[in-house]
Design an enzyme around this catalytic site. Structure first.
Site, short mmCIF file in Angstrom:
data_model
loop_
_atom_site.label_atom_id
_atom_site.label_comp_id
_atom_site.label_asym_id
_atom_site.label_seq_id
_atom_site.Cartn_x
_atom_site.Cartn_y
_atom_site.Cartn_z
N HIS A 10 0.81 -1.22 0.00
CA HIS A 10 0.00 0.00 0.00
C HIS A 10 0.85 1.27 0.00
O HIS A 10 0.71 2.12 -0.87
CB HIS A 10 -0.94 0.01 1.21
N CYS A 42 -6.37 -6.80 3.17
CA CYS A 42 -7.63 -6.67 3.91
C CYS A 42 -8.78 -7.34 3.18
O CYS A 42 -9.87 -7.47 3.73
CB CYS A 42 -7.94 -5.19 4.16
N THR A 111 8.75 -1.26 3.73
CA THR A 111 8.99 -2.70 3.87
C THR A 111 7.84 -3.43 4.56
O THR A 111 7.86 -4.66 4.66
CB THR A 111 10.30 -2.94 4.65
N SER A 113 5.02 -5.01 7.14
CA SER A 113 5.04 -5.75 8.40
C SER A 113 4.96 -7.24 8.11
O SER A 113 4.73 -7.65 6.97
CB SER A 113 3.85 -5.33 9.28
N TYR A 157 -9.28 -7.89 13.89
CA TYR A 157 -10.15 -7.82 12.71
C TYR A 157 -9.93 -8.98 11.74
O TYR A 157 -10.89 -9.59 11.25
CB TYR A 157 -9.94 -6.49 11.98
N ASP A 177 -8.29 -16.52 21.80
CA ASP A 177 -7.53 -15.29 22.05
C ASP A 177 -7.21 -15.22 23.53
O ASP A 177 -8.01 -15.62 24.38
CB ASP A 177 -8.32 -14.05 21.63
N THR A 270 12.74 10.24 8.23
CA THR A 270 13.30 9.46 9.35
C THR A 270 14.40 10.30 10.00
O THR A 270 14.57 11.47 9.67
CB THR A 270 13.90 8.14 8.84
N THR A 299 -5.23 2.34 5.44
CA THR A 299 -5.56 3.76 5.27
C THR A 299 -4.37 4.65 5.66
O THR A 299 -4.03 5.60 4.95
CB THR A 299 -6.78 4.13 6.12
N GLY A 327 -13.53 -0.10 10.47
CA GLY A 327 -14.87 -0.66 10.48
C GLY A 327 -14.87 -2.14 10.11
O GLY A 327 -13.90 -2.64 9.53
N PHE A 423 -31.63 16.97 7.61
CA PHE A 423 -32.71 16.05 7.97
C PHE A 423 -33.53 15.72 6.73
O PHE A 423 -33.93 16.60 5.98
CB PHE A 423 -33.63 16.68 9.03
#
Length: 442
Positions: A10, A42, A111, A113, A157, A177, A270, A299, A327, A423
């Site tokens: 990403h 994802c 790089t 994860s 998630y 978990d 950095t 994101t 979400g 409304f």
């Protein structure tokens, strides 16, 4: 200007495309150890569950697409060493085994994860899989075809989404978990209770508050997962324990958080001149606390990658931080959250109040309407909003993006009460449910 990019999911893809467009004369070389780029991890659960039929839809770029922008993409090339002072790197071609050196004026570290793999007895048994990349998703689908009992370890998630996908495909699923609640980083108990009941109602076994101590096997294949409180039959195990940054190359060269996430400033620099980092390899500024944290979300990655390109030559666009907004859909329920939960705020030592409201999202004279529950977490003294959660069978999750903006701009819960929302009976009530949360706050 010679630009070297290490890694291309990403953040890398966003940085490369924007760099190529902003600096058409730049010589951009991308090093990627896999043979594919830009895989939307994802979407793995959607692919595993059969909702996404064509996996190619989960790739949003390719070496050919980058080539049209003048980018050289070296697939199956592993960067072995980087000297950030001398601006050199050593690379291995994984096909030919040839090693060579390259130099750079600017280095972009994307790089990513890698899943955490704990040193548990039996971890190397066959059919214990990870869930991160394209190959993992294919392995999961292939192995799941001929098994009945599946155990997912880790109730974040990804783990939760996989459990639903497996259950809907007729598998007998156990979710383990060590924490007492699923998705506890994102949601308070009122919301996880709803999700847990959905899983229990669908026959999923929840083994929460249990720590895996070993895997047992037969004929080299996993057959049982043993926890400190019980054991569970398993023909297939998916590990979804969490992620850590892929930053070993830069240990001792760049400033990092204790877990190895590279520290970047507001312009993605950095601690070394000309070296930038973004995405899952880097830390983010978490607005609810003002601290640098590790928050591997797609994101965050695409925003940070885009900012790297904008700030590559001179500082032009500041990173405004993140609320960690996210979400998930679990069966019929649409759930989303942003910022701190009540539990995480208290862990941070913050004095907070909360307000929770449940109301029908549109007038009861309409043919149909659903209840929506919203919880807002705010600082006790200042009343500044720090976090929020929402749950409804109707998809109202976009409202959490509104609350993310509220946190971003340090709005108070009193101000939320009187924000101007439209409304129209098809969509809401004269008092929008977000207004109601503000009105009902202490």
């Amino acid at each position: 200007m010679k630009v070297a990019v290490i890694g291309c999911t990403h953040a890398g893809t966003a940085a490369i495309i924007n760099t190529a467009k902003l600096y058409p004369d730049a010589e951009i070389t991308v090093y990627e150890r896999n043979d594919n780029i830009s895989f939307l991890s994802c979407g793995i659960a959607l692919y595993v569950g059969g909702i996404v039929k064509d996996v190619q839809g989960l790739f949003y770029s390719s070496p050919e697409e980058l080539g049209k922008l003048g980018v050289t993409t070296k697939m199956k090339h592993d960067v072995l060493e980087v000297d950030t002072d001398k601006k050199k790197l050593r690379v291995k071609n994984l096909d030919t085994k040839e090693e060579f050196e390259d130099s750079f004026d600017k280095l972009i570290i994307t790089t990513g994860s890698w899943p955490i793999v704990p040193p548990i007895e039996g971890i190397n048994l066959e059919n214990i899989l990870l869930s991160k990349n394209f190959y993992h998703s294919n392995s999961i689908i292939e192995k799941a075809k001929n098994v009945k009992n599946i155990v997912v370890v880790g109730a974040g998630y990804i783990g939760v989404e996989l459990v639903e996908a497996f259950e809907m495909n007729g598998k007998k699923v156990t979710l383990i978990d060590a924490e007492e609640r699923i998705m506890n980083k994102y949601l308070d108990k009122e919301f996880t209770d709803i999700a847990e009941k959905e899983f229990s109602d669908h026959g999923v076994k929840l083994a929460l508050g249990e720590k895996v101590v070993k895997f047992e096997g037969e004929n080299g294949k996993v057959s049982k997962v043993v926890t400190d409180k019980g054991s569970y039959e398993a023909e297939l195990v998916i590990l979804c324990i969490g992620f850590r940054p892929n930053t070993e190359l830069f240990k001792g060269q760049l400033d990092m958080l204790p877990n190895g996430a590279i520290i970047v400033d507001e312009y993605m620099h950095t601690s070394k001149e000309g070296v930038f980092a973004a995405g899952d390899s880097a830390s983010v500024i978490y607005n609810p606390t003002g601290k640098r944290q590790y928050m591997p979300l797609a994101t965050n990655a695409v925003r940070m990658g885009t900012l790297v390109a904008r700030n590559l030559v001179k500082n032009t666009t500041k990173y405004i931080g993140t609320q960690g907004t996210s979400g998930i859909k679990i069966y019929e329920y649409n759930i989303a959250s942003t910022g701190l939960t009540e539990e995480s705020a208290k862990r941070e030592g913050l004095e907070v109040n909360t307000v929770t409201i449940t109301d029908n999202y549109r007038p009861e004279f309409m043919p149909t309407y659903d209840a929506v529950t919203v919880k807002v977490v705010y600082e006790k003294e200042s009343k500044v909003i720090l976090g929020a959660q929402i749950c409804s069978k109707t998809d109202l999750t976009q409202s959490i993006n509104t609350l993310s903006v509220c946190i971003q701009n340090k709005m108070t819960v009193d101000e939320l009460a009187f924000v101007d929302f439209f409304f129209q009976p098809h969509f809401n009530k004269p008092w929008n449910f977000l207004n109601l949360a503000g009105l009902n706050a202490e």
